[in-house]
Design a protein around this motif. Structure first.
Motif, PDB file in Angstrom:
ATOM      1  N   LYS A  49      93.374  67.260  27.719  1.00 25.21           N
ATOM      2  CA  LYS A  49      92.117  66.556  28.008  1.00 25.21           C
ATOM      3  C   LYS A  49      91.650  66.847  29.432  1.00 25.21           C
ATOM      4  O   LYS A  49      90.475  67.120  29.670  1.00 25.21           O
ATOM      5  N   ALA A  53      88.185  69.152  30.455  1.00 30.64           N
ATOM      6  CA  ALA A  53      87.111  68.406  31.126  1.00 30.64           C
ATOM      7  C   ALA A  53      86.622  69.135  32.378  1.00 30.64           C
ATOM      8  O   ALA A  53      85.739  68.650  33.067  1.00 30.64           O
ATOM      9  N   SER A  81      84.228  67.720  24.669  1.00 31.06           N
ATOM     10  CA  SER A  81      84.295  67.918  26.111  1.00 31.06           C
ATOM     11  C   SER A  81      84.414  69.409  26.435  1.00 31.06           C
ATOM     12  O   SER A  81      83.782  69.902  27.377  1.00 31.06           O
ATOM     13  N   GLU A  84      80.980  70.938  26.053  1.00 29.76           N
ATOM     14  CA  GLU A  84      80.130  70.536  27.182  1.00 29.76           C
ATOM     15  C   GLU A  84      80.479  71.290  28.456  1.00 29.76           C
ATOM     16  O   GLU A  84      79.612  71.527  29.303  1.00 29.76           O
ATOM     17  N   ASN A  85      81.745  71.674  28.585  1.00 32.82           N
ATOM     18  CA  ASN A  85      82.205  72.331  29.809  1.00 32.82           C
ATOM     19  C   ASN A  85      82.300  73.852  29.701  1.00 32.82           C
ATOM     20  O   ASN A  85      82.850  74.502  30.586  1.00 32.82           O
TER      21      ASN A  85
END
Length: 155
Positions: A49, A53, A81, A84-85
């Motif tokens: 995680k 991120a 995530s 998105e990254n």
């Protein structure tokens, strides 16, 4: 556009290792490639995680979960995530969960299988260390290519 792994192997086979381990295609993208980042962990996805991120810049996270299918190392929130990254994909020597949601994301995901059970979140493991899966070494910074035929790794 990602080159087909079979064609790439025909061109550069002597420079590449082929992962014989049979992984399932579970993300919305079957073909993906990029620089390798790694996490080694066992039934604990806190580091996964944490890494996903951060800006992926087209990288592929290779997660060595020791082949355990006892709990999932990636689920829909962690995968979202990653999207998105800017991560290109995730290769998991272990289990994922939320298969239907992952299949709808613009992200390559290969894993051994799935399990709805959550993993621990203690942060036990290592980031960006060479990991060996089925005799193939994934070294951070080297390149990996994946598609429906399998996974190739730059030596």
């Amino acid at each position: 556009m990602t080159i087909a792994t079979a064609d790439l192997y025909d061109e550069r086979g002597e420079d590449l290792d082929s992962l014989a381990l049979q992984l399932l295609d579970l993300g919305g993208r079957v073909a993906f490639a990029g620089p390798i980042r790694t996490v080694r962990c066992h039934r604990d996805n806190a580091l996964v995680k944490q890494v996903l991120a951060t800006p992926g810049e087209g990288s592929v996270l290779v997660i060595d979960g020791g082949g355990s299918l006892e709990s999932a190392l990636v689920g829909d929130l962690i995968a979202a995530s990653a999207v998105e990254n800017g991560w290109a994909g995730i290769i998991v020597n272990g289990a994922i969960r939320d298969r239907t949601a992952l299949a709808g994301l613009p992200l390559g995901v290969k894993a051994l299988g799935s399990n709805p059970r959550k993993s621990a979140k203690d942060g036990v493991g290592e980031i960006d260390v060479p990991v060996t899966i089925a005799g193939v070494v994934f070294t951070p910074g080297r390149h990996v290519w994946a598609d429906a035929d399998g996974v190739l790794v730059e030596r």
